[in-house]
Design an enzyme around this catalytic site. Sequence first.
Site, short mmCIF file in Angstrom:
data_model
loop_
_atom_site.label_atom_id
_atom_site.label_comp_id
_atom_site.label_asym_id
_atom_site.label_seq_id
_atom_site.Cartn_x
_atom_site.Cartn_y
_atom_site.Cartn_z
N ASP A 124 -0.83 13.84 -51.38
CA ASP A 124 -1.86 14.20 -50.49
C ASP A 124 -3.04 14.52 -51.35
OD1 ASP A 124 -1.03 14.11 -48.17
OD2 ASP A 124 -0.31 16.40 -47.91
N ARG B 178 7.60 18.16 -47.22
CA ARG B 178 6.72 19.11 -48.13
C ARG B 178 7.50 20.41 -47.98
NH1 ARG B 178 1.62 16.63 -46.71
NH2 ARG B 178 2.25 14.71 -45.65
N GLY C 97 1.22 19.41 -39.51
CA GLY C 97 1.73 18.31 -39.39
C GLY C 97 0.80 17.16 -39.46
N LYS D 227 -1.88 6.03 -43.21
CA LYS D 227 -2.68 7.28 -43.03
C LYS D 227 -3.98 6.83 -42.26
CE LYS D 227 -4.81 10.67 -46.15
NZ LYS D 227 -4.81 11.44 -47.51
N ASP E 2 1.70 22.89 -47.77
CA ASP E 2 1.89 21.62 -47.12
C ASP E 2 1.52 20.34 -47.88
OD1 ASP E 2 -0.46 23.08 -46.11
OD2 ASP E 2 -1.01 20.99 -45.50
N ASN E 3 1.19 20.64 -49.07
CA ASN E 3 0.57 19.42 -49.70
C ASN E 3 1.57 19.23 -51.10
OD1 ASN E 3 -1.56 18.64 -48.27
ND2 ASN E 3 -2.96 19.94 -49.32
N ARG F 261 0.70 4.50 -47.57
CA ARG F 261 0.94 5.09 -48.55
C ARG F 261 2.44 4.78 -48.96
NH1 ARG F 261 -0.93 11.11 -48.55
NH2 ARG F 261 0.32 11.25 -46.74
N GLY G 262 -7.98 12.16 -36.06
CA GLY G 262 -6.92 11.19 -36.58
C GLY G 262 -7.14 9.94 -37.35
#
Length: 488
Positions: A255, A177, A84, A107, A245-246, A170, A120
């Site tokens: 990513d 994804r 996530g 981001k 996930d990318n 971004r 984070g």
Amino acid sequence: MRYHNTYARLDPRLYHQQQPTPLTHPKMGHFNTSVAKQIGWTEEEDLMTHWVDILGGHYVPEQFEPLAMAYAGHQFGQWAGQLGDGRGLLMAQVLDANDQLQDLHLKGSGLTPYSRMGDGRAVLRSTIREYLCGHALNQLDIPSSDALGFVVSETPVRRERMEPGATLMRVADSHIRLGHIEWIASFAPDLLSEFTDYMIDTYYPTCRESDTPVLAFLTAVVTRTARMIADWQLIGFAHGVMNTDNLSITGSTLDFGPFGFMERFNPAWINNHSDYTGRYAYQNQPAIGHWNLNTWLPHFMRLEGVTREALAECLAPYEATFMQYYQQGLCRKLGLPHQSDSLALAFEWLTLLEDNLLDYTNGFRALLGLVAPDEYPYEQQLLLTLKSELQSTALADFDAWAKRYLATIHALPPEQVINSLKNNNPVYVLRNSMAQRAITAAEQGQFEEVARLYELLATPYTVQDIATELDSTPPAPDAPQMPISCSS
């Protein structure tokens, strides 16, 4: 801006709504006026006045609905479970000047429920690398996220050392994804049908015209992914961490971590220092794309009418699409028509580059110096430099290849050949050394080099006065290409 926050209307299990955690004393790094104009940001006085505070997490416009997405994924081939947005928030979705949906994703915005062991945050060096690379790929006509801008702060962030924290806004056509479906399949399978409908209606609406819209959608994702990776291979780009996930469902580059642009040509190049087995080496990217899709597709068997055989047909076009697109592009890089003789010359050229560790970008651009030396003095100098690196045997091989190549293009219209060479072989790519010089200056509070590289990469196919010799200088043949850390 024309807000269109559709993701925030989905089932709340798919995300966690929260505000960004402000950075300490954020300051301007760089602002992308082109992206700002495209998404309508420049039309809003409030957004233009407060953009540093917005990116720094101090001010959230009323129309923003920040949320962290939940997804899962396979990382380096292994199931990683729930992942996530651990340091980013989808702030808003807007329709741009072309009526294309765009996500605004902040981001480095602080801890979320998906941060796991992270803090984070994002550091300045990774923020600058992503900012410049997204810009570079877009100007190279490769589908990719871009960015509105970035800010730097006094917030300390520890990685291998203490570094300044930064945030990047971004801008991407989607942040969904392959890993979103992996998460749904594992943790909320009842959402699969609804979420699939959302993906089709939002990103692939023409698939509704098919008798089997789900299968049409899956096939479209497969073919877009194949084309994206072919684009990467043609330009010499290595993503470095092609986990499920990318990879975006829209076939856009997403990513940026330990990415790199090929310098001296080595297909086995590993640009991620954490990739101990070379899984994500440049030459493996096409196969990894297929592996990821093959891992993703079976989850859709839960849907009515989707069989294993049907999914095999969805995946089947991947290899043919990749090969056709790559081979056509390779021929264009030599100014040749797409046919077997052209491909033979192209692969011989790649072999010459590989065997002699010649620079990939300069090598292709130098062909203009071979074809039209009087018209292209810069490229003629590239050619002379290239030849100076060849030993006698290799030089004879080059001369023999050049003779066959010139004989082949002799039958073609000269302007056609030259235009193809100019428009498919950039003068400039974002070499790691270029990015590092900008990072070093920025960490001292000087962002002029970021601005110069932004301008340079805005027109990568044109020789520019603002360029320096270092912008086109590869490392020495015996020097290892700089590996990049995943930590950011």
